[in-house]
Design a protein around this motif. Structure first.
Motif, mmCIF file in Angstrom:
data_model
loop_
_atom_site.group_PDB
_atom_site.id
_atom_site.type_symbol
_atom_site.label_atom_id
_atom_site.label_comp_id
_atom_site.label_asym_id
_atom_site.label_seq_id
_atom_site.Cartn_x
_atom_site.Cartn_y
_atom_site.Cartn_z
ATOM 1 N N GLY A 190 0.823 -1.309 -0.024
ATOM 2 C CA GLY A 190 -0.015 -0.037 -0.060
ATOM 3 C C GLY A 190 0.931 1.224 -0.229
ATOM 4 N N TYR A 191 0.207 2.514 0.049
ATOM 5 C CA TYR A 191 1.034 3.732 -0.139
ATOM 6 C C TYR A 191 1.858 3.884 1.121
ATOM 7 C CZ TYR A 191 -1.646 5.370 -3.865
ATOM 8 O OH TYR A 191 -2.274 5.639 -5.299
ATOM 9 N N ALA A 192 1.345 3.167 2.389
ATOM 10 C CA ALA A 192 2.277 3.476 3.603
ATOM 11 C C ALA A 192 3.525 2.945 3.334
ATOM 12 C CB ALA A 192 1.677 2.623 4.818
ATOM 13 N N GLY A 193 3.655 1.892 2.691
ATOM 14 C CA GLY A 193 5.083 1.045 2.336
ATOM 15 C C GLY A 193 5.829 1.863 1.319
ATOM 16 N N THR A 235 4.498 12.606 -2.799
ATOM 17 C CA THR A 235 3.125 12.853 -3.362
ATOM 18 C C THR A 235 3.389 13.054 -4.715
ATOM 19 O OG1 THR A 235 2.354 14.215 -1.457
ATOM 20 C CG2 THR A 235 1.314 14.947 -3.597
ATOM 21 N N GLU A 236 4.288 13.766 -5.412
ATOM 22 C CA GLU A 236 4.580 13.997 -6.754
ATOM 23 C C GLU A 236 4.729 12.264 -7.423
ATOM 24 O OE1 GLU A 236 7.616 15.778 -9.915
ATOM 25 O OE2 GLU A 236 7.533 16.539 -7.905
ATOM 26 N N LEU A 237 5.473 11.467 -6.704
ATOM 27 C CA LEU A 237 5.850 10.388 -7.107
ATOM 28 C C LEU A 237 4.303 9.586 -7.156
ATOM 29 C CD1 LEU A 237 7.205 7.805 -7.751
ATOM 30 C CD2 LEU A 237 7.999 7.427 -5.552
ATOM 31 N N ALA A 238 3.656 9.572 -6.025
ATOM 32 C CA ALA A 238 2.230 8.819 -5.909
ATOM 33 C C ALA A 238 1.332 9.270 -6.952
ATOM 34 C CB ALA A 238 1.773 9.289 -4.622
ATOM 35 N N VAL A 239 1.354 10.662 -7.353
ATOM 36 C CA VAL A 239 0.355 11.111 -8.563
ATOM 37 C C VAL A 239 0.852 10.618 -9.808
ATOM 38 C CG1 VAL A 239 -0.291 13.082 -9.662
ATOM 39 C CG2 VAL A 239 -0.396 13.246 -7.410
ATOM 40 N N GLU A 240 2.178 10.436 -10.073
ATOM 41 C CA GLU A 240 2.632 9.861 -11.280
ATOM 42 C C GLU A 240 2.484 8.187 -11.518
ATOM 43 O OE1 GLU A 240 4.143 9.918 -15.003
ATOM 44 O OE2 GLU A 240 3.655 11.593 -13.916
ATOM 45 N N LEU A 241 2.328 7.766 -10.159
ATOM 46 C CA LEU A 241 1.993 6.405 -9.998
ATOM 47 C C LEU A 241 0.737 5.938 -10.464
ATOM 48 C CD1 LEU A 241 3.305 3.922 -7.340
ATOM 49 C CD2 LEU A 241 0.828 4.247 -7.888
ATOM 50 N N PHE A 242 -0.109 6.788 -9.753
ATOM 51 C CA PHE A 242 -1.485 6.626 -10.087
ATOM 52 C C PHE A 242 -1.827 6.865 -11.365
ATOM 53 C CE2 PHE A 242 -6.008 7.792 -9.659
ATOM 54 C CZ PHE A 242 -6.488 6.850 -8.589
ATOM 55 N N ARG A 243 -1.331 7.843 -12.060
ATOM 56 C CA ARG A 243 -2.006 8.093 -13.458
ATOM 57 C C ARG A 243 -1.387 6.643 -14.234
ATOM 58 N NH1 ARG A 243 0.351 14.451 -13.586
ATOM 59 N NH2 ARG A 243 -1.484 15.535 -12.636
ATOM 60 N N ARG A 244 -0.215 6.498 -13.833
ATOM 61 C CA ARG A 244 0.332 5.403 -14.973
ATOM 62 C C ARG A 244 -0.553 4.028 -14.692
ATOM 63 N NH1 ARG A 244 5.567 3.700 -16.379
ATOM 64 N NH2 ARG A 244 6.085 5.812 -16.731
ATOM 65 N N GLU A 263 -7.685 3.677 -0.165
ATOM 66 C CA GLU A 263 -6.573 3.799 0.851
ATOM 67 C C GLU A 263 -6.402 5.459 1.009
ATOM 68 O OE1 GLU A 263 -1.897 3.079 2.091
ATOM 69 O OE2 GLU A 263 -2.836 2.178 0.418
ATOM 70 N N PRO A 264 -6.471 5.910 2.275
ATOM 71 C CA PRO A 264 -6.122 7.368 2.579
ATOM 72 C C PRO A 264 -4.770 7.779 1.914
ATOM 73 C CG PRO A 264 -6.696 6.153 4.711
ATOM 74 C CD PRO A 264 -6.441 5.102 3.550
ATOM 75 N N VAL A 265 -5.017 8.922 1.205
ATOM 76 C CA VAL A 265 -3.852 9.500 0.432
ATOM 77 C C VAL A 265 -3.902 10.798 0.520
ATOM 78 C CG1 VAL A 265 -3.650 7.585 -1.179
ATOM 79 C CG2 VAL A 265 -5.019 9.402 -1.660
#
Length: 210
Positions: free
Chosen positions: A32-35, A60-69, A116-118
């Protein structure tokens, strides 16, 4: 003169960025995002943590790019399912089948993507992609209404309700699946038959279509 990267250096940077994104996706699928801390992603990608910041200014920037991908791939898969030839109602059902079956195959990743909370920035991306899924379903529903296959209804509202309901209904199975070891992935609850029946009723169709 400003420094210009040579094609060779740019290619190496692009490869490194791709490796970072894949490492982040793998970690989210496992923990998950926590890890998915910058240090953890760097370790998985085999680079120094400081190198991460050459590509992404923050988690956060990494998570946004990951989500988009990842969600971009999911939207493409659902769009392809909806575009298959055949009965119009079945093409709408194919949206549900594809969305659900792909989520259940990778429950921890799907749980992270859906609920998941983000950070707020990732929540905004969730809205963008939820609308994308809605628009795919709405197009098929509108076509089915126009040809008399389904009763008159607001296709966009029906589609939004369906996508929202799918996400809510899947929370339980995905949360359960996130606790299951990879070796026991077959133990993830199979909600697909019930979801198809629900979809047909929500459209104003009949369970007989399934």
């Amino acid at each position: 003169m400003p420094y210009r990267r040579t094609p060779r250096v740019q290619a190496r940077m692009d490869d490194q960025r791709a490796a970072i994104l894949q490492a982040a996706i793998d970690l989210v699928a496992e923990q998950g995002y926590a890890g998915c801390s910058m240090a953890a992603v760097a370790a998985r990608a085999g680079i120094a943590t400081g190198t991460m910041y050459k590509h992404f200014t923050s988690k956060t920037e990494l998570a946004v790019e990951l989500f988009r991908r990842v969600c971009g791939h999911e939207v493409d898969a659902v769009a392809q399912a909806a575009a298959q030839p055949g009965d119009l109602v079945q093409r709408i059902v194919a949206v549900v089948e594809t969305f659900t079956s792909r989520a259940l195959k990778s429950p921890r990743l799907a749980y992270a993507l859906l609920v998941e909370p983000v950070d707020p920035a990732v929540d905004q991306e969730r809205l963008v992609f939820r609308r994308a899924f809605r628009d795919i379903a709405a197009e098929r529903i509108a076509e089915a209404v126009a040809t008399g296959v389904l009763p008159p209804q607001n296709a966009e509202i029906t589609a939004a309700a369906l996508i929202g309901a799918l996400g809510e209904i899947l929370v339980g199975p995905l949360a359960a699946g996130a606790q299951i070891d990879e070796e026991r992935v077959d133990a993830v609850p199979d909600s697909l038959p019930e979801l198809i029946a629900f979809t047909l009723r929500a459209l104003g169709g009949s369970d007989a279509h399934s």
